[in-house]
Design an enzyme around this catalytic site. Sequence first.
Site, PDB file in Angstrom:
ATOM      1  N   ASP A  92      32.624  45.297  45.757  1.00  0.00           N
ATOM      2  CA  ASP A  92      32.592  44.672  44.432  1.00  0.00           C
ATOM      3  C   ASP A  92      31.249  44.984  43.751  1.00  0.00           C
ATOM      4  O   ASP A  92      30.189  44.801  44.357  1.00  0.00           O
ATOM      5  CB  ASP A  92      32.767  43.158  44.624  1.00  0.00           C
ATOM      6  CG  ASP A  92      32.960  42.403  43.336  1.00  0.00           C
ATOM      7  OD1 ASP A  92      33.501  42.984  42.374  1.00  0.00           O
ATOM      8  OD2 ASP A  92      32.583  41.207  43.292  1.00  0.00           O
ATOM      9  N   ILE A 103      38.333  36.549  41.802  1.00  0.00           N
ATOM     10  CA  ILE A 103      38.029  35.112  41.873  1.00  0.00           C
ATOM     11  C   ILE A 103      36.997  34.875  42.967  1.00  0.00           C
ATOM     12  O   ILE A 103      37.277  35.096  44.145  1.00  0.00           O
ATOM     13  CB  ILE A 103      39.321  34.304  42.155  1.00  0.00           C
ATOM     14  CG1 ILE A 103      40.335  34.505  41.019  1.00  0.00           C
ATOM     15  CG2 ILE A 103      39.002  32.823  42.348  1.00  0.00           C
ATOM     16  CD1 ILE A 103      41.707  33.879  41.261  1.00  0.00           C
TER      17      ILE A 103
HETATM   18  P1  13P Z   1      34.151  34.586  38.884  1.00  0.00           P
HETATM   19  O1  13P Z   1      32.676  34.327  38.806  1.00  0.00           O
HETATM   20  O2  13P Z   1      34.859  34.094  37.665  1.00  0.00           O
HETATM   21  O3  13P Z   1      34.762  34.049  40.128  1.00  0.00           O
HETATM   22  O4  13P Z   1      34.355  36.184  38.901  1.00  0.00           O
HETATM   23  C1  13P Z   1      34.237  36.879  40.119  1.00  0.00           C
HETATM   24  C2  13P Z   1      34.176  38.350  39.929  1.00  0.00           C
HETATM   25  O5  13P Z   1      34.433  38.902  38.879  1.00  0.00           O
HETATM   26  C3  13P Z   1      33.797  39.148  41.107  1.00  0.00           C
HETATM   27  O6  13P Z   1      33.660  40.496  40.811  1.00  0.00           O
HETATM   28  O1  G3H Z   2      30.904  39.240  40.288  1.00  0.00           O
HETATM   29  C1  G3H Z   2      30.172  38.931  41.222  1.00  0.00           C
HETATM   30  C2  G3H Z   2      30.722  38.212  42.378  1.00  0.00           C
HETATM   31  O2  G3H Z   2      30.974  36.874  42.051  1.00  0.00           O
HETATM   32  C3  G3H Z   2      29.820  38.380  43.563  1.00  0.00           C
HETATM   33  O3  G3H Z   2      28.686  37.571  43.478  1.00  0.00           O
HETATM   34  O4  G3H Z   2      26.859  39.227  43.798  1.00  0.00           O
HETATM   35  O5  G3H Z   2      26.487  36.763  44.150  1.00  0.00           O
HETATM   36  O6  G3H Z   2      27.850  38.086  45.773  1.00  0.00           O
HETATM   37  P1  G3H Z   2      27.383  37.939  44.347  1.00  0.00           P
HETATM   38 ZN    ZN Z   3      32.908  40.793  38.792  1.00  0.00          ZN
END
Ligand code: 13P
Ligand code: G3H
Ligand code: ZN
Length: 321
Positions: free
Chosen positions: A81, A254
């Site tokens: 991510d 999410i």
């Molecule tokens: P939220 O902060 O709304 O849960 O979004 C998570 C997200 O986009 C992770 O990449």
């Molecule tokens: O979009 C980001 C995600 O919620 C991940 O959050 O970078 O704090 O792990 P993080």
């Molecule tokens: Zn995100």
Amino acid sequence: MIVPTRDLFSHAYGKYALGAYNINNLEQAMGLFQGNLQSKAPFIIQISKGARAYTNKLMLEAIIRTADQIWPEALFAVHLDHGDEEACMDCINSGFYSSVMIDGSHLPFEENIAVTKRVVEAAHAKGLSVEAELGQLGGVEEHVSVDEKDAHLTDPAEAEEFIKRTGCDSLACAIGTSHGAFKFTGTQGIRFEVIQEIQRRVPGFPLVMHGSSSVPQDEVARINAAGGALKGAKGVDPAQYLPAAKMGVCKINIDTDGRLVWCRVHREFFRDKPEKFDLRDPGKIFMPEYAKFIASRNELLGSAGQLDAARAHVEALSKGA
Ligand code: 13P
Ligand code: G3H
Ligand code: ZN
């Protein structure tokens, strides 16, 4: 079973969205697998750069591999991510991930294209797919004027050009949501017309929605009643997940909501049992609560009940059907 992200997308496209849930530790992993199996849903596990750095990047991989052994009936993809180029290359070369996200959304258009192309080339050579991002989330603050706010949303014409020139497999679009627990201080709601216009230009192309937590108001109230200070926290209307999915949003991210469940469980536990100090005691409450939350999201995403059909689809694809 860990499967290609693109195979899950081709099953979901236009029918439902896959829940893409971030994990950081063992308890989240346990609740995540249990919730998805209880609701019979295929899903995506996301690991952020921050999650990889929290303990050791190998630790989360080991937890996921072990969960896969415990629950071989689970059907999921593993996704990086919000990666930068370095993290993407590391995950591509690790042999563990199904897909990566290259987040060049903060870069000028041409630079975003250039870095995304480099990642796409490396990923495709190893059979992984790539999510890219165009447009910027978080531009929906009260102090931002309408024109500026619109400027942060993904431009459909740019999206079409970006997809064609980069060869990316899915696109994270800025469609009005933002990350975290404080969304929509200005106008509330997903900008469906942006999704629709991108789909008109690139029919059949999978889109991704970030910042999709719904920030349930009962969670916020319970956290605040147990000593929290989350005044004004607000999220996406989860009734909008399925309409977005039917328009081609295949993956809905999410994370924040899971953190809220964790926060509520632990705040209430230590408020009510100040004499306790064993981390396993609140952990035993958190895991089933998180599973229940995941199952409830999958119902709203439309992924609940799709496990067997998705498995048959992925198996047919792996046999070359
Ligand atoms: P939220 O902060 O709304 O849960 O979004 C998570 C997200 O986009 C992770 O990449
Ligand atoms: O979009 C980001 C995600 O919620 C991940 O959050 O970078 O704090 O792990 P993080
Ligand atoms: Zn995100």
